[in-house]
Design an enzyme around this catalytic site. Structure first.
Site, short mmCIF file in Angstrom:
data_model
loop_
_atom_site.label_atom_id
_atom_site.label_comp_id
_atom_site.label_asym_id
_atom_site.label_seq_id
_atom_site.Cartn_x
_atom_site.Cartn_y
_atom_site.Cartn_z
N SER A 22 16.21 8.60 -24.35
CA SER A 22 15.36 8.25 -25.50
C SER A 22 15.75 6.94 -26.17
O SER A 22 15.67 6.82 -27.39
CB SER A 22 15.31 9.41 -26.50
OG SER A 22 14.76 10.57 -25.89
N GLY B 126 14.05 12.12 -22.46
CA GLY B 126 12.64 12.42 -22.64
C GLY B 126 12.34 13.37 -23.78
O GLY B 126 11.23 13.89 -23.90
N GLU C 90 17.60 14.59 -13.30
CA GLU C 90 16.41 15.28 -12.77
C GLU C 90 16.58 15.60 -11.29
O GLU C 90 16.07 16.60 -10.80
CB GLU C 90 15.17 14.41 -13.03
CG GLU C 90 14.77 14.45 -14.50
CD GLU C 90 14.08 13.21 -15.01
OE1 GLU C 90 13.60 12.39 -14.22
OE2 GLU C 90 14.03 13.06 -16.26
N HIS D 45 20.54 11.03 -10.69
CA HIS D 45 19.87 11.24 -11.99
C HIS D 45 19.84 12.74 -12.29
O HIS D 45 19.71 13.55 -11.37
CB HIS D 45 18.45 10.66 -11.94
CG HIS D 45 17.81 10.63 -13.29
ND1 HIS D 45 17.25 11.74 -13.86
CD2 HIS D 45 17.70 9.64 -14.21
CE1 HIS D 45 16.79 11.43 -15.08
NE2 HIS D 45 17.06 10.16 -15.30
N GLU E 269 24.02 9.72 -19.43
CA GLU E 269 22.74 10.22 -19.93
C GLU E 269 22.86 11.70 -20.29
O GLU E 269 22.73 12.56 -19.41
CB GLU E 269 21.65 10.06 -18.87
CG GLU E 269 21.38 8.64 -18.45
CD GLU E 269 19.98 8.48 -17.89
OE1 GLU E 269 19.24 7.67 -18.43
OE2 GLU E 269 19.62 9.20 -16.93
N LYS F 31 10.48 6.58 -13.19
CA LYS F 31 10.31 7.95 -12.70
C LYS F 31 9.02 8.02 -11.86
O LYS F 31 8.69 7.07 -11.17
CB LYS F 31 10.31 8.93 -13.87
CG LYS F 31 11.56 8.74 -14.75
CD LYS F 31 11.80 9.83 -15.72
CE LYS F 31 13.07 9.52 -16.51
NZ LYS F 31 13.45 10.56 -17.43
N ASN G 269 13.65 2.95 -15.81
CA ASN G 269 13.48 3.99 -14.80
C ASN G 269 12.07 4.54 -14.97
O ASN G 269 11.81 5.30 -15.89
CB ASN G 269 14.54 5.09 -15.03
CG ASN G 269 14.33 6.29 -14.13
OD1 ASN G 269 13.56 6.24 -13.17
ND2 ASN G 269 15.01 7.39 -14.43
#
Ligand code: PGA
Length: 250
Positions: free
Chosen positions: A212, A172, A96, A94, A166, A11, A9
């Site tokens: 991660s 991250g 985010e 996702h 996730e 991003k 991904n």
């Protein structure tokens, strides 16, 4: 036996020239793997990425889509548009997007249905925040998100949906869930699917871990009983790192 899926991904990273370079570098490194290799790239890179990944084992995914086919939705991209340029997969929900763009479980469900309508395979993200984990609600949150995302789908569609567990606190941050914790959470998601749609279906659904994942911890995570692959952010930006994850079993 479920196959392993290793999905990158990117991003909001990688200009088209960088995308082309990365795919050219990655191609010889992942050639011949039995694992499914996917790169979910920014919209601007899709055209170049699908062209460069042609005749390779690298599949291209998008990171989001709108649920409508077309119309007055300034700035949006539809599943039909993605399919028309050779996209095979699309990340939906996702964390985010849930966090910064107000995506709700209802929107996620609409997008999943629309993805199937246009021949795309959805990678649906679920995951708890640190606060939810600390208050002991993690399993409720992730099983609920899963249930709502899959609501109203046909069994064949459920079996073709990829779920990505996730934990938000692991994305991250450099913090990874322990392989046991990640495996237990994924088992819980599978159990929920099994309870609603039957054990056979639950056993067919591919469920990834994300947060991660990197070359140093991938093998341990990917060898767990229920972790069927990874959704990888940071470590998918370099061909060398990403290929090491793809080749964790070599
Ligand atoms: P990360 O991102 O690997 O950089 O933690 C994973 C993701 O958000 O999909």
């Amino acid at each position: 036996m479920r196959k392993k899926v290793i999905a990158g991904n990117w991003k909001m990273n990688m200009l088209p020239n960088e995308a082309i370079q990365m795919i050219n570098d990655l191609e010889p490194l992942v050639k011949g793997t039995e694992n499914e290799v996917i790169l979910c790239v920014p919209y601007i890179d899709i055209f170049y990425a699908t062209l460069n990944a042609q005749n390779t084992n690298i599949k291209i995914g998008a990171q989001n889509m709108h649920f409508e086919e077309k119309g007055a939705y300034t700035g949006e991209i539809s599943g039909q548009m993605l399919k028309s340029v050779g996209v095979d997969y699309v990340i939906i929900g996702h964390s985010e997007r849930r966090q910064y763009f107000m995506e709700t479980d209802e929107i996620v469900n609409k997008k999943v249905k629309s993805a199937f309508k246009y021949g795309l395979l959805p990678i649906v993200c679920v995951g708890e925040t640190l606060e939810q984990r600390e208050s002991g609600n993690a399993y409720d949150i992730i099983t609920n998100q899963t249930e709502k995302a899959l609501d109203g789908l046909e069994i064949s569609q459920i079996e073709n949906t990829i779920i990505a567990y996730e934990p938000v606190w692991a994305i991250g941050t450099g913090k990874t869930a322990t392989s046991e914790d990640a495996n237990d959470a994924i088992k819980e998601i599978r159990k929920k699917i099994g309870g609603k749609y039957g054990q056979d279906t639950a056993e067919r659904v591919i469920i990834l871990y994300g947060g991660s994942m990197k070359p140093t911890n991938a093998k341990e995570l990917l060898e767990m009983s229920d972790i069927d692959g990874g959704l990888i952010g940071g470590a998918s930006l370099l061909a060398d790192d990403f290929s090491k994850i793809v080749n964790y079993n070599k």
